[in-house]
Write an enzyme that holds these catalytic residues in place. Structure first.
Site, mmCIF file in Angstrom:
data_model
loop_
_atom_site.group_PDB
_atom_site.id
_atom_site.type_symbol
_atom_site.label_atom_id
_atom_site.label_comp_id
_atom_site.label_asym_id
_atom_site.label_seq_id
_atom_site.Cartn_x
_atom_site.Cartn_y
_atom_site.Cartn_z
ATOM 1 N N ASP A 138 1.367 12.468 5.546
ATOM 2 C CA ASP A 138 0.775 11.024 5.785
ATOM 3 C C ASP A 138 1.628 10.638 7.058
ATOM 4 O OD1 ASP A 138 -0.217 8.437 5.496
ATOM 5 O OD2 ASP A 138 -0.136 7.898 3.514
ATOM 6 N N ASP A 148 -9.097 5.379 4.051
ATOM 7 C CA ASP A 148 -8.177 4.370 2.933
ATOM 8 C C ASP A 148 -9.298 3.489 2.365
ATOM 9 O OD1 ASP A 148 -5.961 5.601 2.978
ATOM 10 O OD2 ASP A 148 -5.287 3.979 3.891
HETATM 11 C C1 DGJ Z 1 -1.692 5.771 3.304
HETATM 12 C C2 DGJ Z 1 -2.514 7.194 2.620
HETATM 13 O O1 DGJ Z 1 -3.310 7.261 3.609
HETATM 14 C C3 DGJ Z 1 -2.772 6.554 1.483
HETATM 15 O O2 DGJ Z 1 -3.848 7.507 0.900
HETATM 16 C C4 DGJ Z 1 -1.342 6.599 0.633
HETATM 17 O O3 DGJ Z 1 -1.242 7.829 0.591
HETATM 18 C C5 DGJ Z 1 -0.255 5.822 1.025
HETATM 19 N N1 DGJ Z 1 -0.503 5.924 2.784
HETATM 20 C C6 DGJ Z 1 0.784 6.400 0.853
HETATM 21 O O4 DGJ Z 1 1.701 5.117 1.243
#
Ligand code: DGJ
Length: 708
Positions: A446, A510
C-alpha cells in the site's frame, strides 16, 4: 533511391524516414497502408509534405523521434536541457542505426558532440501492434548537463479531432472526460509523487464520437509511477502529436560527466475499431510478457472491510474457516497486525508483529490458513512512516524532506526516503524477514499519501524515490521469486505499466460500491486486463459511499476481475454463504475465459442506464456478458442487448446464470429467453440483439454463451 523504413504488425504501421543527419522522422503511425514495396521515400515525402504559405521557411518542419527547433519543430521539444546554461537546443546527429524491420525493432544512436550529449532511442513495434518508445541520454561532456522535460511523441492525423482522458479522486478513480482536439496543448501533469488517483492512464485522440466499438483511435500511456505528463498538441503547421514523459523538478536530473538518464517506456496503440481495439492490443501484449501471472488467479479474502483495525486472533481464525468453506484460496491480513498499530495514527515503519495481539507471532493464523488450503498474504506500506513509531524516533533523518522542513502530514504519515541506502536496506531486510518467517505468498503493498515537498539530498526527490521503490520490489522478488505483489495506493493511485512490470495485481479503488465499481473497472480495463484488477465483494453497505447494494449485484461486479471478498463472513446468513459458494465455484469455472479472453463493451448510445460488457474467448466459442442497470429509465422497455465480439458465423446457446442473479421482479414481464435461455446465430445476437431483461437499478444479469 532512399527507401522508407516500414514497420508493421497486426494492422498497425509505422513509417520512418532515415534519410537525414538528424534522428529518423516519423512519417506515419496508424493503420497499415497495404504493400509499400517499391514506394520510394521521395514518393512518400512528395505525397505527404504539406503545402505551405509563401512566407514559410524553405523546408517544412519534420517530426523526428526527438523533435527540436533545428528541425523547424516549434511544438514542445522531445528533449530540452542545457550544459550549465550553454546550448539549450540540441542538434542531434545520428551516428548509428540498428533496424530490424521484421522484428519491429529500431535502435538509433545520436550525438550532439558540441553540447556533449548522446542519445539512444529504442522503438519497438510489438506483434500485437503496441509501440514502445524510450530514450536514454548520456552526458558525454566534462561538465554537468541538466535535463528539463523529456517527451516521447508520435504524430496523429488531422482527423483525430477529439481527445479523451480520465481523472478522479480517492474512491472514484477513472472518470472519463472528452474535449475537442483544438490547436494548442492539452497537458495532463501529475505532481503527486505517485501515479495518482487523477492520473489519466491513457490519453486518447480519435475520430470525433469514437466509442468502444467504432472510430479510429490513437492512445498513449506512460509506464511510470512518479510525476509525469501526458501531452497532446496541435500546431498551426498542421502537425498533431500525442506523447508522454516524466515530469522533472528543477535540476532533478543533472547528469555528471558519463552519467545517463533513461526515460520510462511510453506505450502507444492505434485501433480502427474504437477503444476495445486499443484494450485488446494492450491486453494481448501484457499477457505475452514472460512475467505475466499465469497461474489461476485465486479467490481472495481480504480482511480490511471485514474487521478494519479490530484484529482479534480468534475472530480472524473463524473468518479464515468461513473463507475456506466458501472456496477462498488466498487469505490476506490487511493493516493492523504490526507493532503499535491500533489505528492509522501510529506504527507505520515498525514492521514487527504486535506482540500484545499475537504473542506467538502470526504463525497460528498463517499456519491455520495454510492448513485450510489457502495461501497467506500480508498488508504492508513499506514507503511510509508515522512520526509515532520507533523507526521515526530512531531515524528522523530518513524522512523524505529537506532538513528542518517536514512536509504536511497526510493520513498522519510521512514518506521514508528510500534513496537513503540504510533506510532502503532496513526496509528490504524487514520485508524479507516477514516473507520468510511467515511463508507469505502475497503482499498487498500500500501507499496512502501523495508526496509533498519531496527532497532527497537537497534536490527534488520524486525520481530517486520512484527508482528506489522499483529497486526494492526487484530485490525482494529476486529473493522470493514466487511472491506475488499487489499495488495498492489508497485504492487506485498507483496503477501504471511501470509498477505492473513488478507487481501482479492492482487495487482499482477503495470503493467496493458496485455501481461506482462498474465504471471504475470498465474504464481501468481499457489499459489493464481483468486478471490484474482486484475486485471484491464488500459488505452490503459500501463504506466509501454509504450506499447499499444486494449481493448478486456486488457479486456480478466483482466477478469481472481478479475476484475476492472483503466482508466479515462470520456475519453472513447461511443463504449468503451458500450464494458465495456458488459464486466462487462459478468464478473458478469461468476464470480461464475471464482472464484470457477479449474484453468487450457495448456502446450504450443514448441509453446509458443499461450497460453491457463482457469477455469473449480467443476462439469466440465461449463468452460471458453482464447486462447492468445503473439507473431507472425514462423508457418502459429496456433497449436491445447487442452482444459484441461474437463469431457471426457460429450459433450460440445463450444461458442466463439465474443462480447468480437476483430473482426477477415479479411485477415485470420479462422477455421469454431470459428464463431458460435460447439458441441463436452470432450474427443475429451481434447485429439485432436480444430484448434486454427489465432490471431495477443496481441489478445485473449474467449471460453465458457457448458456440454449438
Ligand atoms: C488503503 C487501502 O486501499 C485499503 O484497502 C486498506 O488496505 C487501507 N489502506 C489500510 O490502511
Amino acid at each position: 533511391m532512399p527507401e522508407p523504413l516500414i514497420l508493421s504488425a497486426d494492422g498497425t504501421a509505422l513509417v520512418l524516414s532515415l534519410d537525414g543527419p538528424g534522428l529518423p522522422s516519423v512519417l506515419h503511425w496508424g493503420p497499415a497502408l497495404g504493400p509499400l514495396d517499391g514506394v520510394s521515400l521521395d514518393a512518400l515525402t512528395g505525397a505527404w509534405a504539406p503545402a505551405r504559405l509563401g512566407a514559410s521557411p524553405p523546408s517544412p518542419p519534420v517530426l523526428s523521434l526527438l523533435p527540436g527547433e533545428h528541425e523547424g519543430w516549434q511544438g514542445r521539444p522531445g528533449v530540452a536541457g542545457h550544459g550549465e546554461g550553454r546550448l539549450p537546443h540540441l542538434r542531434l546527429r545520428t551516428t548509428d542505426i540498428e533496424a530490424e524491420a521484421l522484428a519491429g525493432r529500431v535502435l538509433v544512436r545520436a550525438e550532439d558532440a558540441e553540447a556533449g550529449v548522446g542519445t539512444v532511442t529504442e522503438l519497438h513495434l510489438e506483434p500485437q501492434g503496441v509501440v514502445r518508445l524510450r530514450h536514454t541520454l548520456t552526458n558525454l561532456g566534462t561538465t554537468p548537463w541538466t535535463l528539463a522535460a523529456p517527451l516521447s511523441l508520435l504524430p496523429v492525423p488531422d482527423h483525430a479531432g477529439e481527445l479523451m482522458d480520465w481523472t478522479g479522486r480517492w474512491g472514484r478513480e477513472r472518470h472519463p472526460q472528452r474535449s475537442p482536439f483544438h490547436q494548442g496543448i492539452r497537458s495532463l501533469e501529475l505532481r503527486r509523487g505517485r501515479t495518482g488517483h487523477s492520473a489519466t492512464g491513457l490519453l486518447v485522440a480519435g475520430t470525433p464520437g469514437f466509442g468502444f466499438r467504432h472510430g479510429e483511435v490513437w492512445a498513449v500511456h506512460l509506464g511510470w509511477s512518479g510525476n509525469h505528463q501526458h501531452h497532446a498538441e496541435r500546431l498551426p503547421e498542421g502537425w498533431s502529436v500525442i506523447g508522454a514523459g516524466e515530469l522533472l523538478g528543477p535540476g532533478e536530473v543533472r547528469l555528471a560527466p558519463g552519467e545517463s538518464y533513461e526515460s520510462p517506456w511510453a506505450y502507444f496503440a492505434y485501433s480502427d475499431r474504437g477503444l476495445d481495439g486499443v484494450s485488446d492490443r494492450l491486453h494481448r501484449w501484457l499477457r505475452a510478457r514472460p512475467g505475466h501471472p499465469r497461474t489461476p488467479r485465486p479467490v481472495v479474502l481480504n480482511t480490511w472491510e471485514a474487521v478494519y483495525f479490530d484484529q482479534r486472533p480468534d475472530h480472524l481464525l473463524t473468518l479464515a474457516e468461513r473463507a475456506a468453506e466458501i472456496g477462498v484460496e488466498r487469505f490476506v491480513l490487511d493493516d493492523g497486525w504490526f507493532h503499535g498499530r491500533g489505528n492509522d495514527t501510529a506504527g507505520l515503519g515498525d514492521w514487527h508483529v504486535a506482540k500484545d495481539t499475537w504473542p506467538e507471532g502470526l504463525n497460528p493464523l498463517a499456519d491455520r490458513v495454510r492448513e485450510l488450503g489457502m495461501e497467506f498474504g500480508l498488508w504492508v506500506e513499506p514507503e511510509m512512516v508515522n512520526l509515532d513509531s520507533d523507526l521515526a524516533r530512531a531515524h528522523p533523518d530518513w524522512l523524505l524532506a529537506a532538513p528542518g522542513r517536514t512536509p504536511r502530514e497526510w493520513r498522519h504519515q510521512h514518506v521514508l526516503d528510500l534513496a537513503v541506502p540504510d533506510a532502503f536496506e532496513h526496509i528490504l531486510g524487514r520485508l524479507d524477514a516477514l516473507v520468510s518467517e511467515y511463508g507469505v505468498g502475497y503482499l498487498k503493498w500500500d501507499h496512502n499519501r501523495d508526496l509533498l515537498e519531496a527532497v532527497h539530498d537537497g534536490g527534488p526527490g520524486v525520481r530517486a524515490q520512484t527508482l528506489a521503490l522499483y529497486r526494492l520490489l526487484d530485490r525482494l522478488r529476486e529473493r522470493h521469486p514466487r511472491l506475488e505483489i499487489e499495488s495498492c495506493s489508497s485504492g487506485g493511485a498507483r496503477i501504471d505499466l511501470g509498477i505492473l512490470a513488478r507487481t501482479d495485481r492492482v487495487w482499482a479503488s477503495d470503493t467496493n460500491d458496485p455501481l461506482d465499481r462498474q465504471d471504475i473497472q470498465r474504464w481501468l480495463s481499457v489499459l489493464v486486463p481483468p486478471e490484474l484488477i482486484g475486485s471484491h465483494i464488500g459488505p452490503p453497505t459500501a463504506h466509501v459511499t454509504g450506499r447499499a447494494a444486494d449481493l448478486p449485484f456486488r457479486a456480478a461486479t466483482a466477478l469481472f476481475g481478479h475476484a475476492g471478498l472483503e466482508w466479515d463472513l462470520t456475519t453472513c446468513s447461511p443463504e449468503e454463504l451458500a450464494y458465495l459458494r456458488r459464486w466462487t465455484e462459478a468464478y473458478k469455472r469461468l476464470r480461464p475465459l475471464l482472464h484470457g479472453g477479449e474484453v468487450v463493451r457495448v456502446d450504450p448510445g443514448h441509453r446509458p442506464e443499461l450497460l453491457t460488457h463482457g469477455v469473449v474467448s480467443a476462439d469466440r466459442r465461449h463468452a460471458l456478458f453482464a447486462c447492468v442497470a445503473t439507473a431507472t429509465s425514462p423508457y418502459v422497455a429496456p433497449p436491445r442487448l447487442r452482444l459484441a465480439g461474437l463469431d457471426e458465423h457460429a450459433t450460440y446457446h445463450v444461458t442466463p446464470l439465474t443462480d447468480l442473479t437476483a430473482a426477477p421482479d415479479r411485477r415485470f414481464r420479462q422477455p421469454a429467453w431470459s428464463a431458460a435461455g435460447t439458441t441463436l446465430p452470432g450474427a443475429l445476437l451481434t447485429r439485432a440483439g436480444l430484448a434486454a431483461p427489465l432490471l431495477n437499478p443496481s441489478q445485473a444479469m449474467l449471460i453465458e454463451l457457448r458456440a454449438r
